[in-house]
Scaffold this motif. Sequence first.
Motif, PDB file in Angstrom:
ATOM      1  N   LEU A 109      29.920  31.476 -21.338  1.00  0.00           N
ATOM      2  CA  LEU A 109      30.755  32.674 -21.418  1.00  0.00           C
ATOM      3  C   LEU A 109      30.785  33.267 -22.823  1.00  0.00           C
ATOM      4  O   LEU A 109      30.759  34.483 -22.998  1.00  0.00           O
ATOM      5  N   PHE A 110      30.793  32.396 -23.831  1.00  0.00           N
ATOM      6  CA  PHE A 110      30.851  32.939 -25.193  1.00  0.00           C
ATOM      7  C   PHE A 110      29.543  33.642 -25.557  1.00  0.00           C
ATOM      8  O   PHE A 110      29.555  34.714 -26.150  1.00  0.00           O
ATOM      9  N   LEU A 155      37.593  38.216 -26.388  1.00  0.00           N
ATOM     10  CA  LEU A 155      37.139  37.132 -27.262  1.00  0.00           C
ATOM     11  C   LEU A 155      38.237  36.071 -27.390  1.00  0.00           C
ATOM     12  O   LEU A 155      37.971  34.865 -27.307  1.00  0.00           O
ATOM     13  N   ILE A 156      39.468  36.538 -27.563  1.00  0.00           N
ATOM     14  CA  ILE A 156      40.597  35.602 -27.685  1.00  0.00           C
ATOM     15  C   ILE A 156      40.756  34.810 -26.391  1.00  0.00           C
ATOM     16  O   ILE A 156      41.015  33.598 -26.410  1.00  0.00           O
ATOM     17  N   ALA A 157      40.575  35.502 -25.255  1.00  0.00           N
ATOM     18  CA  ALA A 157      40.685  34.819 -23.963  1.00  0.00           C
ATOM     19  C   ALA A 157      39.616  33.744 -23.811  1.00  0.00           C
ATOM     20  O   ALA A 157      39.869  32.659 -23.277  1.00  0.00           O
ATOM     21  N   VAL A 158      38.407  34.037 -24.306  1.00  0.00           N
ATOM     22  CA  VAL A 158      37.316  33.044 -24.227  1.00  0.00           C
ATOM     23  C   VAL A 158      37.676  31.813 -25.058  1.00  0.00           C
ATOM     24  O   VAL A 158      37.483  30.668 -24.631  1.00  0.00           O
ATOM     25  N   THR A 167      35.047  23.756 -22.341  1.00  0.00           N
ATOM     26  CA  THR A 167      33.736  24.250 -21.902  1.00  0.00           C
ATOM     27  C   THR A 167      33.834  25.746 -21.650  1.00  0.00           C
ATOM     28  O   THR A 167      34.909  26.244 -21.322  1.00  0.00           O
ATOM     29  N   THR A 168      32.703  26.451 -21.837  1.00  0.00           N
ATOM     30  CA  THR A 168      32.684  27.867 -21.438  1.00  0.00           C
ATOM     31  C   THR A 168      31.482  28.124 -20.536  1.00  0.00           C
ATOM     32  O   THR A 168      31.033  29.250 -20.419  1.00  0.00           O
ATOM     33  N   ILE A 169      30.956  27.080 -19.928  1.00  0.00           N
ATOM     34  CA  ILE A 169      29.771  27.256 -19.074  1.00  0.00           C
ATOM     35  C   ILE A 169      30.214  27.718 -17.680  1.00  0.00           C
ATOM     36  O   ILE A 169      31.087  27.103 -17.073  1.00  0.00           O
ATOM     37  N   PHE A 185      44.221  39.750 -17.713  1.00  0.00           N
ATOM     38  CA  PHE A 185      44.120  41.152 -18.121  1.00  0.00           C
ATOM     39  C   PHE A 185      43.127  41.319 -19.263  1.00  0.00           C
ATOM     40  O   PHE A 185      42.265  42.197 -19.243  1.00  0.00           O
ATOM     41  N   SER A 186      43.224  40.427 -20.268  1.00  0.00           N
ATOM     42  CA  SER A 186      42.332  40.584 -21.423  1.00  0.00           C
ATOM     43  C   SER A 186      40.887  40.234 -21.051  1.00  0.00           C
ATOM     44  O   SER A 186      39.946  40.752 -21.643  1.00  0.00           O
ATOM     45  N   MET A 187      40.716  39.381 -20.045  1.00  0.00           N
ATOM     46  CA  MET A 187      39.371  39.015 -19.607  1.00  0.00           C
ATOM     47  C   MET A 187      38.669  40.197 -18.943  1.00  0.00           C
ATOM     48  O   MET A 187      37.501  40.467 -19.200  1.00  0.00           O
ATOM     49  N   ILE A 188      39.401  40.903 -18.055  1.00  0.00           N
ATOM     50  CA  ILE A 188      38.693  41.921 -17.262  1.00  0.00           C
ATOM     51  C   ILE A 188      38.727  43.299 -17.901  1.00  0.00           C
ATOM     52  O   ILE A 188      37.948  44.163 -17.528  1.00  0.00           O
TER      53      ILE A 188
END
Length: 446
Positions: A109-110, A155-158, A167-169, A185-188
Amino acid sequence: MLKILLLLLLLMPFCFMKNMFWMVQNMLFMIMFILIINNYCMNYWTMISYFIGMDMLSYGMILLSFWICALMFMASDSINKFNNYRNLFMLNVLLLLLFLLLTFSSMNLFMFYFFFESSLIPTLFLILGWGYQPERLQAGMYLLFYTLLVSLPMLIAVFYLYNNLNTTIFYLLNNYDFYNFIMYFSMILAFLVKMPMFLVHLWLPKAHVEAPVSGSMILAGIMLKLGGYGLLRVFFFLQSLNMKYSFVFISISLVGGVLVSLICLRQTDLKSLIAYSSVAHMGIVLSGMMTLSYWGLCGSYTLMIAHGLCSSGLFCLANISYERLGSRSLLINKGLLNFMPSMALWWFLLCSANMAAPPTLNLLGEISLLNSIVSWSWISMIMLMLLSFFSAVYTLYLYAYSQHGKLYSGVYSFSMGFNREYLLLFLHWFPLNLLVLKFENSFLWL
């Protein structure tokens, strides 16, 4: 995947050799055919190396990216002919393609976020460097600030995600379901602006109108799809919240789609009309995606690929007229049936694809989206009826106004297209109708 990346990287020195414009374009087609032959794409991740791999979802998008970028070279012949910094142009397109390939094939994801933002820079250079009007600076700023402003929360949500799960996979995130509204909300939000959703769509028509034809093609063909692709990726771990809040976004998108269709009807600029029609189409894609039904997810993916080919082809047509007449105004671009008789067929074919006539992929996507949205709530039928009706109305307006009527008196000749232009339009239209026969690629990825 590394072999594709290396092929692309090794193409870059060719940009600075003499007379390599068509060579680079042919090599892009070749890489694409290697990808098609290596179709290991199943519902699971294949071709994994380091942090990149490919599944069915990214496969279609990567193919679309290669196809549109190769056609961008074909459409930008004037840059080659007048040597308008052609080496830098080629390098810019290849860099953009590289970032897009990395975005669509990131399993992390990052890294996805990183390349998602990086692809903005070559696009900005395309608009600022090869655009037509002085207003392109303002358009570039709109593009940059709309996208960057909403990307910071993501970015903060990640980071929040990584802090909680280590993990961010994507593959490992699918097992989780978060219930944190701020994170949802911040993700989408970043993806909604990129789509663009109605209310945050203002950067798109500006960017389209100021961009050169290659910029418009990549914006309509791939950039709008980045948002949809990102949403399809993050919805897996935001399901509960999405079921709770999706009605807000669906309502905005459907009402917005109708309003944008009405805006289309009062446009006098060819490019502006096609750009606003993209916003209307993306509205219905977003609504279908937000229902989270099987029909909705598959239909949105199908329509994204179909719209990428169709919209890009329409921008090419607008540019072909612009190169002949020196204007994009509908007041001057009328009676083209007399001026370029052999182009009228392509106008007709691509306009009919834009309003989802059979046997195009657009029809398949729209039928499944209508299914999913109506099954979500039957009240949405009102907006959907208006949306479908007006979509046909503005497309017919575009076709009838540009092809029929009295020829503008300043144009005293008639003009044939070049073989290159017919091939360019054929390569947009042919896959659009051929892919219907192989629709399981876009329907069996879940």
